[in-house]
Design an enzyme around this catalytic site. Sequence first.
Site, mmCIF file in Angstrom:
data_model
loop_
_atom_site.group_PDB
_atom_site.id
_atom_site.type_symbol
_atom_site.label_atom_id
_atom_site.label_comp_id
_atom_site.label_asym_id
_atom_site.label_seq_id
_atom_site.Cartn_x
_atom_site.Cartn_y
_atom_site.Cartn_z
ATOM 1 N N SER A 115 0.532 -1.116 0.286
ATOM 2 C CA SER A 115 0.164 -0.139 -0.065
ATOM 3 C C SER A 115 0.711 1.204 -0.042
ATOM 4 O O SER A 115 0.375 2.790 0.827
ATOM 5 C CB SER A 115 -1.074 0.143 1.231
ATOM 6 N N THR A 173 -39.184 25.217 -10.134
ATOM 7 C CA THR A 173 -39.961 24.297 -10.246
ATOM 8 C C THR A 173 -40.110 23.571 -10.971
ATOM 9 O O THR A 173 -41.026 23.853 -12.145
ATOM 10 C CB THR A 173 -41.481 24.222 -9.489
ATOM 11 N N HIS A 174 -40.028 22.250 -11.393
ATOM 12 C CA HIS A 174 -39.603 21.668 -11.952
ATOM 13 C C HIS A 174 -39.273 21.370 -13.523
ATOM 14 O O HIS A 174 -39.979 21.456 -14.585
ATOM 15 C CB HIS A 174 -41.662 21.232 -12.802
ATOM 16 N N SER A 216 -14.245 25.775 -27.993
ATOM 17 C CA SER A 216 -13.672 24.951 -28.788
ATOM 18 C C SER A 216 -12.737 24.602 -29.787
ATOM 19 O O SER A 216 -12.319 26.118 -29.826
ATOM 20 C CB SER A 216 -15.081 25.356 -29.507
ATOM 21 N N LYS A 219 -17.560 29.893 -29.522
ATOM 22 C CA LYS A 219 -17.995 28.790 -28.038
ATOM 23 C C LYS A 219 -17.207 29.523 -26.763
ATOM 24 O O LYS A 219 -15.958 29.524 -26.795
ATOM 25 C CB LYS A 219 -18.396 27.266 -28.249
ATOM 26 N N GLU A 259 -18.445 21.864 -15.244
ATOM 27 C CA GLU A 259 -19.540 20.912 -15.888
ATOM 28 C C GLU A 259 -17.981 19.520 -14.725
ATOM 29 O O GLU A 259 -18.687 19.424 -14.542
ATOM 30 C CB GLU A 259 -19.234 20.516 -17.533
ATOM 31 N N GLN A 297 -7.586 -1.952 3.741
ATOM 32 C CA GLN A 297 -6.870 -1.592 3.421
ATOM 33 C C GLN A 297 -7.204 -0.415 1.749
ATOM 34 O O GLN A 297 -6.958 0.418 1.594
ATOM 35 C CB GLN A 297 -5.570 -2.595 2.223
ATOM 36 N N LYS A 305 -8.337 3.872 1.995
ATOM 37 C CA LYS A 305 -7.362 5.124 2.008
ATOM 38 C C LYS A 305 -7.697 5.416 1.097
ATOM 39 O O LYS A 305 -7.333 6.585 0.884
ATOM 40 C CB LYS A 305 -6.105 4.209 2.415
#
Length: 457
Positions: free
Chosen positions: A22, A153-154, A275, A281, A288, A320, A323
């Site tokens: 490790s 909302t939605h 881009s 762009k 993201e 182990q 970690k």
Amino acid sequence: MKLWSGRFTVGTDALAEEFNDSLPFDKAMYKQDIAGSIAHCAMLGKCGIIPASDSDKICAELRKLSSDIDEGKTDITGAEDIHSFVENELVSRIGDVAKKLHTARSRNDQVATDLRLFVRDGIDDIVALLRSLVSVLAQRARKETNTVMPAYTHMQKAQPTTLAHYLCAYCNMFLRDVDRFTDCRKRVNVMPLGSGACVATTFPIDREYTARLLDFDGITQNSLDGVSDRDFVIEYLAAAAQTAVHLSRINEEFVYWSGEEFSFISLPDEFSTGSSIMPQKKNPDVNELLRGKSGRIVGGLVSMLTVMKGLPLAYNKDMQEDKEAVFDVQKTLSLCLRVFTEFMKKAEFDRDSMRTASTGGYSCATECADHLAANGMPFRTAHEITGKIVRYCIENGKTLQQLTVDEFKSFSPLFDDGITTAVQAQSAVARRTVIGGCAPQEVERQLDIIEKALKSL
């Protein structure tokens, strides 16, 4: 040299050694391992378990080793794990006296202690970063208490709110994250050292003394639990996953806010990319990635839960696997918080676009229903009438703000001259003075509470 080589007649197969070792990742805990070793060795000397002169010599060399690693004078290589490396390095530097360090200690309680120290340090780092982020969000919110925008909302326009109200929502989320990490720290900060391999030790050690040297609040009360407990890791990863989800949510919104269809936010050049084929762009790659990395952090939590779900007492080598998840989550979340805080300092919001958007989608329709209800009409009846008004607007290509008082009254005589003011977005916001609402003075109160919470951290 393997710390356990005496029992074996042949060396480990090269492939098995690569699979078992490790050191490539647990070397990240070298500071914690050395700090724990210094405290343990000081305790051995204090209790007379080893001569005080030997204890002093070992501790001095451990401090020098830590400095040498910090300064790049010593490379961490040539051992199966960080614990073996430290001990082997000590033996090479000061001889057989270094072999006394491991008296009354097992790698099982040693690694459990190291990991608690690492997680404790990680929590302190994350809490500080969250504090900085909330501070920046609150500062931005102070400037936007009158910036009207639509609440959704939605993913459809619902009612008018303000940008400050929106930013305060995330301040509250991230402050809850601070609470979770802080609460988790209480259970992290308990020392398992002295639990031995699984049933403690016959040596007359002073665990409380060692705990004080390492700034632990207490010691574990059962040696089997002490070496096998990874609840604190799961809690830490759960808190990190929740924070990552919050980061993902706000950056999901910023991704579409930055598009021409919304134009609510202008991405800073320093936190955007272009881009390779489309020169016009300006891509929200940072946002993201902040959204995407939540999956990686959540994955760390799922991985750890899966590792622990079927393990019998006490220590098992499966542990182990704790970690890499902790190390990666700590590094990833820390970077995400630092990047997003800097992004928030430089991002610009388009107040005009937000204000224009706040009047679309008939977002003030609830104001019509509330107006009628305030004048004595049952709310359900008012709701139905308002629905008819919206349908009338759609059929006639009008907004609520374009209707005359007479048009409103044609649906109900309970409408009065105040309705034309009530359906204005700014007015709708200003009237929501209830605790938790979006009225400017109420948001100022919320910000006072947020800033008070920051000062207490």
